[in-house]
Design a protein around this motif. Structure first.
Motif, mmCIF file in Angstrom:
data_model
loop_
_atom_site.group_PDB
_atom_site.id
_atom_site.type_symbol
_atom_site.label_atom_id
_atom_site.label_comp_id
_atom_site.label_asym_id
_atom_site.label_seq_id
_atom_site.Cartn_x
_atom_site.Cartn_y
_atom_site.Cartn_z
ATOM 1 N N ALA A 20 18.851 -9.298 19.754
ATOM 2 C CA ALA A 20 17.973 -8.957 18.637
ATOM 3 C C ALA A 20 18.763 -8.246 17.530
ATOM 4 O O ALA A 20 18.558 -8.492 16.339
ATOM 5 C CB ALA A 20 16.827 -8.075 19.120
ATOM 6 N N ASP A 39 19.402 -9.517 13.714
ATOM 7 C CA ASP A 39 19.079 -8.680 12.561
ATOM 8 C C ASP A 39 20.288 -8.565 11.628
ATOM 9 O O ASP A 39 20.151 -8.596 10.399
ATOM 10 C CB ASP A 39 18.657 -7.284 13.044
ATOM 11 C CG ASP A 39 18.186 -6.410 11.896
ATOM 12 O OD1 ASP A 39 17.171 -6.760 11.268
ATOM 13 O OD2 ASP A 39 18.869 -5.398 11.610
ATOM 14 N N GLN A 57 12.053 -10.345 14.466
ATOM 15 C CA GLN A 57 12.960 -9.899 15.525
ATOM 16 C C GLN A 57 12.610 -8.480 15.980
ATOM 17 O O GLN A 57 12.734 -8.154 17.163
ATOM 18 C CB GLN A 57 14.415 -9.962 15.037
ATOM 19 C CG GLN A 57 14.937 -11.374 14.789
ATOM 20 C CD GLN A 57 14.902 -12.242 16.036
ATOM 21 O OE1 GLN A 57 14.977 -11.735 17.148
ATOM 22 N NE2 GLN A 57 14.753 -13.553 15.844
ATOM 23 N N ARG A 76 9.752 -8.753 18.245
ATOM 24 C CA ARG A 76 10.219 -9.289 19.525
ATOM 25 C C ARG A 76 10.871 -8.198 20.375
ATOM 26 O O ARG A 76 10.615 -8.082 21.580
ATOM 27 C CB ARG A 76 11.207 -10.423 19.264
ATOM 28 C CG ARG A 76 11.815 -11.008 20.541
ATOM 29 C CD ARG A 76 12.736 -12.174 20.223
ATOM 30 N NE ARG A 76 13.431 -12.568 21.447
ATOM 31 C CZ ARG A 76 14.742 -12.605 21.589
ATOM 32 N NH1 ARG A 76 15.528 -12.280 20.577
ATOM 33 N NH2 ARG A 76 15.295 -12.992 22.726
#
Length: 207
Positions: free
Chosen positions: A124, A128, A153, A156
């Motif tokens: 993640a 990013d 993200q 998530r």
């Protein structure tokens, strides 16, 4: 997880605890928990039937002290403990092995969960970072799309953390509800693993 006591061993171990001093039922359950480092706490439904059988065999007696029933070993009970000293030593050794196995299994489960969480969070974080690079090289419309991806993200990552937290809480509560207990070393291992995960995520986000 492996059983802490083999068939018949708990009976002899309870008798040995009463050989040390008279105790009531809760004292015996607490003593078993203490002797196993908190990895085994038997229920009343496990301990009291065995105490009743020991009483029927004339190996212990019980007296009522207020709201408590105190169990005390008899001469016959002491004679059995003395006669089975070798068996008791074997139980002690097996008990130590069982406790180590249980603690190792719990630590292993925590480590595997932490490893999976670190991988997901690192992915993640990389996503990013990629989105941030893309935003800097594109026009306003592309920047907005990148920000939307970053927000996705983030959602998530938050969902992953929430799912992991729920799973760990459920596993721990189920373990305790089934008569188990957690050693301080297991909780310390969990704390250290979470600290490592936090540090890994911080480095990835800065990176």
């Amino acid at each position: 997880m492996p059983p802490v006591f083999s068939h018949g061993d708990l009976r002899l171990y309870l008798l040995s605890l009463l050989d040390e001093a008279p105790r009531h039922g809760y004292d015996l359950m607490q003593a078993l928990s203490d002797r196993t480092g908190g990895t085994y706490t038997p229920s009343a439904g496990t301990v009291y039937p065995r105490l009743a059988k020991l009483e029927d065999e004339g190996l212990v007696t019980k007296t009522v002290d207020g709201r408590k029933t105190v169990y005390e070993i008899t001469h016959a009970g002491r004679a059995e403990v003395a006669a089975r000293a070798g068996d008791l030593e074997g139980i002690q050794a097996g008990l130590a092995d069982s406790v180590r196995l249980i603690a190792d299994e719990v630590r292993g489960s925590v480590r595997e969960a932490m490893k999976s969480l670190r991988a997901d969070l690192a992915a993640a974080a990389r996503a990013d970072g990629d989105a941030a690079t893309h935003r800097a090289a594109t026009a306003t419309a592309a920047e907005e799309a990148g920000r939307a991806d970053a927000r996705e993200q983030l959602r998530r990552a938050e969902a992953i953390v929430a799912e992991f937290r729920g799973a760990v809480r459920a596993d721990l509560r189920t373990h305790v509800a089934h008569g188990g207990a957690l050693a301080a070393s297991v909780v310390d291992e969990l704390s250290r693993a979470l600290d490592e995960t936090s540090a890994t995520l911080t480095r990835a986000l800065r990176g």
